[in-house]
Design a protein around this motif. Sequence first.
Motif, mmCIF file in Angstrom:
data_model
loop_
_atom_site.group_PDB
_atom_site.id
_atom_site.type_symbol
_atom_site.label_atom_id
_atom_site.label_comp_id
_atom_site.label_asym_id
_atom_site.label_seq_id
_atom_site.Cartn_x
_atom_site.Cartn_y
_atom_site.Cartn_z
ATOM 1 N N ARG A 16 0.805 -1.229 0.000
ATOM 2 C CA ARG A 16 0.000 0.000 0.000
ATOM 3 C C ARG A 16 0.837 1.279 0.000
ATOM 4 O O ARG A 16 0.285 2.375 0.107
ATOM 5 C CB ARG A 16 -0.921 0.002 1.219
ATOM 6 N N GLU A 17 2.141 1.154 -0.131
ATOM 7 C CA GLU A 17 2.984 2.346 -0.137
ATOM 8 C C GLU A 17 2.797 3.113 -1.442
ATOM 9 O O GLU A 17 2.497 2.533 -2.477
ATOM 10 C CB GLU A 17 4.457 1.980 0.070
ATOM 11 N N VAL A 18 2.955 4.421 -1.353
ATOM 12 C CA VAL A 18 2.818 5.297 -2.524
ATOM 13 C C VAL A 18 4.123 6.064 -2.670
ATOM 14 O O VAL A 18 4.565 6.727 -1.742
ATOM 15 C CB VAL A 18 1.643 6.291 -2.325
ATOM 16 N N ARG A 19 4.740 5.946 -3.851
ATOM 17 C CA ARG A 19 5.976 6.681 -4.109
ATOM 18 C C ARG A 19 5.638 8.147 -4.339
ATOM 19 O O ARG A 19 4.828 8.478 -5.189
ATOM 20 C CB ARG A 19 6.699 6.125 -5.331
ATOM 21 N N LEU A 24 11.348 8.528 -1.751
ATOM 22 C CA LEU A 24 10.450 8.968 -0.688
ATOM 23 C C LEU A 24 9.064 8.352 -0.892
ATOM 24 O O LEU A 24 8.483 8.456 -1.966
ATOM 25 C CB LEU A 24 10.342 10.499 -0.677
ATOM 26 N N PHE A 25 8.562 7.685 0.159
ATOM 27 C CA PHE A 25 7.289 6.979 0.093
ATOM 28 C C PHE A 25 6.353 7.454 1.192
ATOM 29 O O PHE A 25 6.791 7.973 2.216
ATOM 30 C CB PHE A 25 7.503 5.472 0.265
ATOM 31 N N GLN A 26 5.055 7.209 0.980
ATOM 32 C CA GLN A 26 4.032 7.484 1.982
ATOM 33 C C GLN A 26 3.255 6.192 2.206
ATOM 34 O O GLN A 26 2.930 5.474 1.260
ATOM 35 C CB GLN A 26 3.082 8.569 1.495
ATOM 36 N N ILE A 69 2.760 7.632 7.411
ATOM 37 C CA ILE A 69 4.209 7.550 7.577
ATOM 38 C C ILE A 69 4.871 8.001 6.285
ATOM 39 O O ILE A 69 4.508 7.536 5.199
ATOM 40 C CB ILE A 69 4.636 6.105 7.882
ATOM 41 N N PHE A 70 5.831 8.895 6.393
ATOM 42 C CA PHE A 70 6.650 9.320 5.259
ATOM 43 C C PHE A 70 8.049 8.776 5.508
ATOM 44 O O PHE A 70 8.646 9.072 6.537
ATOM 45 C CB PHE A 70 6.677 10.848 5.163
ATOM 46 N N TYR A 71 8.539 7.963 4.583
ATOM 47 C CA TYR A 71 9.848 7.352 4.785
ATOM 48 C C TYR A 71 10.677 7.371 3.511
ATOM 49 O O TYR A 71 10.146 7.421 2.411
ATOM 50 C CB TYR A 71 9.708 5.924 5.322
#
Length: 80
Positions: A16-19, A24-26, A69-71
Amino acid sequence: MGMGLELNTMLVTKGREVRKKDNLFQLQKEGYRLYPMNTPIEVRTTKKSHSRGYAMIEKVQWHDDQTIIFYKLISLNKTN
């Protein structure tokens, strides 16, 4: 009345992560979750899957019983 809080030491994305940009992902998760920041943390698709790499969490937001979460992905074990 207390607030439910979950402490996590690994990022489980479930795909489910979004680039957002480059590395950098959300990631949005249900409930309130706490993660270590500015420390390398393992990234997996599921709890039982192999490690995909390591990330540094740069920002965590809590809102309406959700955690965003931003990673930044700092190392990748293998490419797709």
